[in-house]
Design a protein around this motif. Structure first.
Motif, PDB file in Angstrom:
ATOM      1  N   ASP A 149     -28.257 -20.639 -27.462  1.00 21.74           N
ATOM      2  CA  ASP A 149     -27.786 -19.642 -26.510  1.00 21.74           C
ATOM      3  C   ASP A 149     -26.590 -18.847 -27.062  1.00 21.74           C
ATOM      4  OD1 ASP A 149     -25.445 -21.263 -26.399  1.00 21.74           O
ATOM      5  OD2 ASP A 149     -26.179 -22.578 -24.779  1.00 21.74           O
ATOM      6  N   PHE A 150     -26.060 -17.742 -26.282  1.00 20.16           N
ATOM      7  CA  PHE A 150     -25.099 -17.228 -26.584  1.00 20.16           C
ATOM      8  C   PHE A 150     -24.074 -16.848 -25.239  1.00 20.16           C
ATOM      9  CE2 PHE A 150     -28.052 -13.880 -25.581  1.00 20.16           C
ATOM     10  CZ  PHE A 150     -27.567 -12.854 -24.861  1.00 20.16           C
ATOM     11  N   THR A 151     -23.060 -16.586 -25.422  1.00 18.62           N
ATOM     12  CA  THR A 151     -22.079 -16.116 -24.440  1.00 18.62           C
ATOM     13  C   THR A 151     -21.368 -14.728 -24.413  1.00 18.62           C
ATOM     14  OG1 THR A 151     -21.379 -18.545 -24.280  1.00 18.62           O
ATOM     15  CG2 THR A 151     -19.992 -17.101 -23.076  1.00 18.62           C
ATOM     16  N   ALA A 152     -21.619 -13.940 -23.308  1.00 16.86           N
ATOM     17  CA  ALA A 152     -21.234 -12.614 -23.396  1.00 16.86           C
ATOM     18  C   ALA A 152     -20.346 -12.390 -22.128  1.00 16.86           C
ATOM     19  CB  ALA A 152     -22.238 -11.834 -23.090  1.00 16.86           C
ATOM     20  N   GLU A 153     -19.201 -11.410 -22.190  1.00 16.97           N
ATOM     21  CA  GLU A 153     -18.785 -10.880 -20.932  1.00 16.97           C
ATOM     22  C   GLU A 153     -19.130  -9.620 -20.711  1.00 16.97           C
ATOM     23  OE1 GLU A 153     -14.617 -11.315 -21.360  1.00 16.97           O
ATOM     24  OE2 GLU A 153     -14.621 -13.612 -21.678  1.00 16.97           O
ATOM     25  N   LEU A 190     -18.619 -10.159 -15.401  1.00 19.81           N
ATOM     26  CA  LEU A 190     -19.041 -11.654 -15.456  1.00 19.81           C
ATOM     27  C   LEU A 190     -18.912 -12.239 -16.801  1.00 19.81           C
ATOM     28  CD1 LEU A 190     -22.406 -10.670 -13.734  1.00 19.81           C
ATOM     29  CD2 LEU A 190     -20.642 -11.916 -12.638  1.00 19.81           C
ATOM     30  N   SER A 191     -18.925 -13.529 -16.824  1.00 17.72           N
ATOM     31  CA  SER A 191     -19.238 -14.362 -18.064  1.00 17.72           C
ATOM     32  C   SER A 191     -20.731 -15.031 -18.111  1.00 17.72           C
ATOM     33  CB  SER A 191     -18.028 -15.350 -18.638  1.00 17.72           C
ATOM     34  OG  SER A 191     -16.828 -14.556 -18.887  1.00 17.72           O
ATOM     35  N   LEU A 192     -21.436 -14.880 -19.125  1.00 18.08           N
ATOM     36  CA  LEU A 192     -22.683 -15.249 -18.875  1.00 18.08           C
ATOM     37  C   LEU A 192     -22.974 -16.004 -20.144  1.00 18.08           C
ATOM     38  CD1 LEU A 192     -24.704 -12.073 -17.816  1.00 18.08           C
ATOM     39  CD2 LEU A 192     -23.994 -13.924 -16.250  1.00 18.08           C
ATOM     40  N   THR A 193     -23.843 -17.142 -19.976  1.00 14.42           N
ATOM     41  CA  THR A 193     -24.351 -18.016 -21.051  1.00 14.42           C
ATOM     42  C   THR A 193     -25.646 -17.827 -21.058  1.00 14.42           C
ATOM     43  OG1 THR A 193     -22.295 -19.449 -21.102  1.00 14.42           O
ATOM     44  CG2 THR A 193     -24.381 -20.275 -22.221  1.00 14.42           C
ATOM     45  N   ILE A 194     -26.565 -17.351 -21.907  1.00 11.74           N
ATOM     46  CA  ILE A 194     -27.823 -16.731 -21.940  1.00 11.74           C
ATOM     47  C   ILE A 194     -28.621 -17.673 -22.895  1.00 11.74           C
ATOM     48  CG2 ILE A 194     -29.411 -14.782 -21.854  1.00 11.74           C
ATOM     49  CD1 ILE A 194     -27.416 -14.697 -19.571  1.00 11.74           C
ATOM     50  N   GLY A 195     -29.718 -18.178 -22.495  1.00 11.59           N
ATOM     51  CA  GLY A 195     -30.673 -18.896 -23.420  1.00 11.59           C
ATOM     52  C   GLY A 195     -31.358 -18.119 -24.460  1.00 11.59           C
ATOM     53  N   GLU A 237     -30.516 -17.077 -17.639  1.00 11.25           N
ATOM     54  CA  GLU A 237     -29.110 -17.485 -17.855  1.00 11.25           C
ATOM     55  C   GLU A 237     -28.897 -19.000 -17.439  1.00 11.25           C
ATOM     56  OE1 GLU A 237     -26.382 -19.057 -14.436  1.00 11.25           O
ATOM     57  OE2 GLU A 237     -27.649 -17.158 -13.751  1.00 11.25           O
ATOM     58  N   LYS A 238     -28.224 -19.548 -18.429  1.00 11.07           N
ATOM     59  CA  LYS A 238     -27.788 -21.154 -18.269  1.00 11.07           C
ATOM     60  C   LYS A 238     -26.579 -21.348 -17.432  1.00 11.07           C
ATOM     61  CE  LYS A 238     -29.703 -22.763 -22.839  1.00 11.07           C
ATOM     62  NZ  LYS A 238     -29.233 -23.283 -23.844  1.00 11.07           N
ATOM     63  N   SER A 239     -25.674 -20.532 -17.492  1.00  9.57           N
ATOM     64  CA  SER A 239     -24.493 -20.642 -16.496  1.00  9.57           C
ATOM     65  C   SER A 239     -23.782 -19.300 -16.452  1.00  9.57           C
ATOM     66  CB  SER A 239     -23.307 -21.667 -17.118  1.00  9.57           C
ATOM     67  OG  SER A 239     -22.959 -21.196 -18.265  1.00  9.57           O
ATOM     68  N   ALA A 240     -23.265 -19.095 -15.288  1.00 10.21           N
ATOM     69  CA  ALA A 240     -22.446 -17.665 -15.075  1.00 10.21           C
ATOM     70  C   ALA A 240     -21.094 -18.075 -14.225  1.00 10.21           C
ATOM     71  CB  ALA A 240     -23.592 -16.695 -14.409  1.00 10.21           C
ATOM     72  N   GLY A 250     -26.414  -0.363 -14.870  1.00  8.88           N
ATOM     73  CA  GLY A 250     -25.690  -0.293 -16.165  1.00  8.88           C
ATOM     74  C   GLY A 250     -24.728  -1.394 -16.505  1.00  8.88           C
ATOM     75  N   ILE A 251     -24.750  -1.727 -17.685  1.00 11.70           N
ATOM     76  CA  ILE A 251     -23.944  -2.799 -18.093  1.00 11.70           C
ATOM     77  C   ILE A 251     -23.030  -2.131 -19.303  1.00 11.70           C
ATOM     78  CG2 ILE A 251     -24.379  -4.731 -19.709  1.00 11.70           C
ATOM     79  CD1 ILE A 251     -26.889  -5.488 -18.277  1.00 11.70           C
ATOM     80  N   GLU A 252     -21.870  -2.677 -19.172  1.00 18.87           N
ATOM     81  CA  GLU A 252     -20.822  -2.547 -20.261  1.00 18.87           C
ATOM     82  C   GLU A 252     -20.614  -3.942 -20.881  1.00 18.87           C
ATOM     83  OE1 GLU A 252     -16.343  -1.089 -20.935  1.00 18.87           O
ATOM     84  OE2 GLU A 252     -17.391  -0.728 -19.240  1.00 18.87           O
ATOM     85  N   ILE A 253     -20.898  -3.971 -22.135  1.00 16.83           N
ATOM     86  CA  ILE A 253     -20.774  -5.236 -22.900  1.00 16.83           C
ATOM     87  C   ILE A 253     -19.250  -5.286 -23.628  1.00 16.83           C
ATOM     88  CG2 ILE A 253     -21.232  -6.624 -24.692  1.00 16.83           C
ATOM     89  CD1 ILE A 253     -24.177  -5.610 -24.472  1.00 16.83           C
ATOM     90  N   ASP A 254     -18.460  -6.241 -23.040  1.00 18.90           N
ATOM     91  CA  ASP A 254     -16.951  -6.325 -23.440  1.00 18.90           C
ATOM     92  C   ASP A 254     -17.176  -7.203 -24.987  1.00 18.90           C
ATOM     93  OD1 ASP A 254     -14.561  -6.050 -23.650  1.00 18.90           O
ATOM     94  OD2 ASP A 254     -13.944  -7.618 -22.212  1.00 18.90           O
ATOM     95  N   THR A 255     -17.554  -8.334 -24.760  1.00 21.42           N
ATOM     96  CA  THR A 255     -17.533  -9.127 -25.749  1.00 21.42           C
ATOM     97  C   THR A 255     -18.521 -10.052 -25.957  1.00 21.42           C
ATOM     98  OG1 THR A 255     -16.189 -10.951 -25.013  1.00 21.42           O
ATOM     99  CG2 THR A 255     -14.886  -9.157 -26.280  1.00 21.42           C
ATOM    100  N   PHE A 256     -18.936 -10.605 -27.269  1.00 15.58           N
ATOM    101  CA  PHE A 256     -19.791 -11.964 -27.447  1.00 15.58           C
ATOM    102  C   PHE A 256     -18.733 -12.936 -28.036  1.00 15.58           C
ATOM    103  CE2 PHE A 256     -22.790  -8.563 -27.496  1.00 15.58           C
ATOM    104  CZ  PHE A 256     -23.993  -9.095 -26.830  1.00 15.58           C
ATOM    105  N   SER A 257     -18.513 -13.820 -27.229  1.00 15.48           N
ATOM    106  CA  SER A 257     -17.623 -14.855 -27.379  1.00 15.48           C
ATOM    107  C   SER A 257     -18.088 -16.036 -28.301  1.00 15.48           C
ATOM    108  CB  SER A 257     -16.789 -15.375 -26.225  1.00 15.48           C
ATOM    109  OG  SER A 257     -17.826 -15.984 -25.211  1.00 15.48           O
ATOM    110  N   GLU A 258     -19.375 -16.277 -28.123  1.00 13.88           N
ATOM    111  CA  GLU A 258     -19.985 -17.413 -28.926  1.00 13.88           C
ATOM    112  C   GLU A 258     -21.392 -17.404 -28.941  1.00 13.88           C
ATOM    113  OE1 GLU A 258     -20.132 -22.354 -28.387  1.00 13.88           O
ATOM    114  OE2 GLU A 258     -19.080 -21.049 -26.904  1.00 13.88           O
ATOM    115  N   ILE A 259     -21.900 -17.563 -30.007  1.00  8.77           N
ATOM    116  CA  ILE A 259     -23.317 -18.159 -30.284  1.00  8.77           C
ATOM    117  C   ILE A 259     -23.715 -19.307 -30.879  1.00  8.77           C
ATOM    118  CG2 ILE A 259     -25.465 -17.196 -31.560  1.00  8.77           C
ATOM    119  CD1 ILE A 259     -24.154 -14.236 -31.682  1.00  8.77           C
TER     120      ILE A 259
END
Length: 398
Positions: A79-83, A155-160, A126-129, A64-73
Motif C-alpha cells: 500500500d501507499f499513503t498520500a495526502e 485527506l490522508s489516505l492509505t491506498i492498497g 482505500e485501507k484507511s482515511a 479535482g485532486i491536488e496531491i501534496d505528498t506521498f509519505s510512505e510506500i
C-alpha cells in the motif's frame, strides 16, 4: 492656501466614501450569508434529496485532486499513503440567487457543511482515511450566486496497491486510486474530471525507494455491479524502484561471494580445511542473503528477479564445492595408486610371484586434480559471466 484646503477636503471625502463602501460590502456579505443559511433551513431544504431529482436529470460532479505528498510506500503491506486535497464541483439550483452580489460565500463550520446535499464519493481501494482536523476541520464549502458549489477536503489516505514483483528490484509499479459513488448509480450521478484533473509538483513528491515517473488519469468509466452501473474515476501513479541500494547491498556482495568460491580453485587441493571452509562459508552466506530478502517482501506465487539471481549464485557456490569434492576423490585415488606402485614394480620383475588375489594397477586417469581445477576455473568464471549477460539483458533492457 485655498487650493491646499480644497485638496484636503477632497481627500477626506474620498477616505470617508471608501470606508463607507467597505462597511456596505461587509453588511451586504453578512446579509447574503444570512440569506444563504436561511435557504439551507431543514424545513425548506432536504439534504437527502439530490438537486435535480425532480427534473430527472443526473447530477454532474467534477472532481479535482491536488496531491501534496506521498509519505510512505510499504512493499510488505502493498500500500501507499498520500495526502491530498479533494475538490468536488456541482450545481444546486436550490441555493442559487442567494443575494451575494456576485461574490461566493465560504462556509467552514461542520454543522453548516453537513446541512446540504453532497456527493457520496468514496475510494474503492482505500485501507484507511483521515480528515485533517487541526486546528479545525480542514473542509471548505464555497457557494456562488449561480448555485455552483465547491466542496474541498484535506485527506490522508492509505491506498492498497497490487505490486508486481516479477522484476524486483528493477520493477516499475502502477498504483491506482479509484473513486466512485457508493449509492448513486449513473441514472442519478456522473463523475467527470475537473480541469486540471490532477495538480502536483513532481519535485515535491519524494518517494522512499521509488522515483515518480508520471501521474495519469483515466476518463470516467461505467463500472457494472450487482446494484447497477456506477461512474468511476481512476488515477494511475507510475513509480520506478531505485535499484541502486539493492545492487550495493545484494548484487555486489553476492557477486563477491561467488568469486570467492571460485578463488578456492587456486588453493592447493591438499589444503582440505581451507577449501572446505571457503565452500561452507560461501554457501551459508548466499542462503542467509536469500532468507533476509524473503522476510522483507510479501509472499508471492511467482519467481522474482532477485530470486533468480540468488538461486544462480547458490548453484555456482555449491557447484564450486562439488568441484572440490571431485578433486578430493581424485587425490585419494592418486594417493592409493602411489602406495601400490612399489608392490606392482616388484611383481613386474617376477611375474610368477603374482597371486590370483593381486589386482592390476589402475589406469592413470586423464583427469588429474590439477587439470580439474584448471578446467573449473575457466568453466565457472565463463559460466557466471554468461549468466550475468543474459540476466541483465532480460530483466533490465528487455
Amino acid at each position: 492656501m485655498k487650493s491646499f484646503v480644497g485638496l484636503q477636503v477632497v481627500l477626506l471625502v474620498i477616505f470617508l466614501t471608501g470606508c463607507k463602501c467597505k462597511e456596505i460590502e461587509k453588511v451586504d456579505y453578512t446579509d447574503a450569508k444570512s440569506s444563504l443559511l436561511a435557504q439551507m433551513d431543514p424545513l425548506i431544504y432536504d439534504p437527502e434529496v439530490r438537486p435535480h431529482l425532480i427534473s430527472g436529470t443526473p447530477e454532474v460532479v467534477a472532481v479535482g485532486i491536488e496531491i501534496d505528498t506521498f509519505s510512505e510506500i510499504s512493499v510488505a503491506k502493498m500500500d501507499f499513503t498520500a495526502e491530498i486535497y479533494l475538490r468536488q464541483y456541482w450545481m444546486d439550483p436550490r441555493l442559487a440567487d442567494n443575494g451575494s452580489f456576485g461574490l461566493p460565500i465560504s462556509l467552514t463550520a461542520s454543522e453548516t457543511v453537513s446541512s446540504i446535499w453532497k456527493p457520496d464519493l468514496y475510494f474503492l481501494n482505500e485501507k484507511s482515511a483521515k480528515l485533517h482536523s487541526v486546528p479545525s476541520p480542514n473542509i471548505l464549502l464555497r457557494i456562488w450566486p449561480t448555485g455552483q458549489i465547491l466542496y474541498s477536503q484535506r485527506l490522508s489516505l492509505t491506498i492498497g496497491c497490487q505490486f508486481d514483483f516479477f522484476n524486483f528490484p528493477m520493477d516499475v509499479q502502477i498504483c491506482k486510486l479509484e473513486m466512485q459513488s457508493y449509492a448513486y448509480s449513473t441514472d442519478d450521478l456522473h463523475f467527470r474530471w475537473h480541469e486540471p484533473p490532477i495538480d502536483f509538483r513532481k519535485s515535491d513528491l519524494n518517494f522512499p525507494e521509488f522515483e515518480l515517473i508520471d501521474i495519469e488519469v483515466d476518463k470516467s468509466i461505467e463500472e457494472h455491479q450487482a446494484t447497477g452501473n456506477y461512474s468511476r474515476l481512476i488515477v494511475a501513479v507510475r513509480i520506478k524502484r531505485d535499484s541502486r541500494p539493492y545492487i550495493i547491498n545484494i548484487y555486489v556482495p553476492s557477486t563477491v561471494v561467488v568469486i570467492l568460491s571460485f578463488m578456492s580453485m587456486w588453493i592447493d587441493p591438499r589444503a582440505v580445511p581451507a577449501r572446505v571452509t571457503i565452500g561452507i562459508i560461501t554457501v551459508l552466506t548466499t542462503m542467509t542473503q536469500s532468507v533476509n530478502i524473503q522476510q522483507e517482501l510479501p509472499k508471492v506465487s511467482y519467481v522474482k528477479a532477485v530470486d533468480v539471481w540468488l538461486a544462480a549464485c547458490l548453484v555456482f557456490v555449491v557447484g564450486a564445492m562439488l568441484q572440490y569434492a571431485l578433486v578430493n576423490v581424485l587425490l585419494q585415488r592418486e594417493a592409493d595408486r602411489n602406495k601400490k606402485e612399489p608392490h606392482h614394480a616388484v611383481n613386474r620383475v617376477n611375474p610368477e610371484a603374482l597371486s590370483m588375489t593381486d589386482t592390476p594397477a589402475p589406469l592413470v586417469s586423464y583427469w588429474s586434480p590439477g587439470k580439474v581445477d584448471m578446467f573449473g576455473r575457466v568453466v565457472f568464471f565463463v559460466g557466471f559471466a554468461v549468466f550475468n549477460l543474459f540476466y541483465w539483458l532480460f530483466y533490465v533492457l528487455l
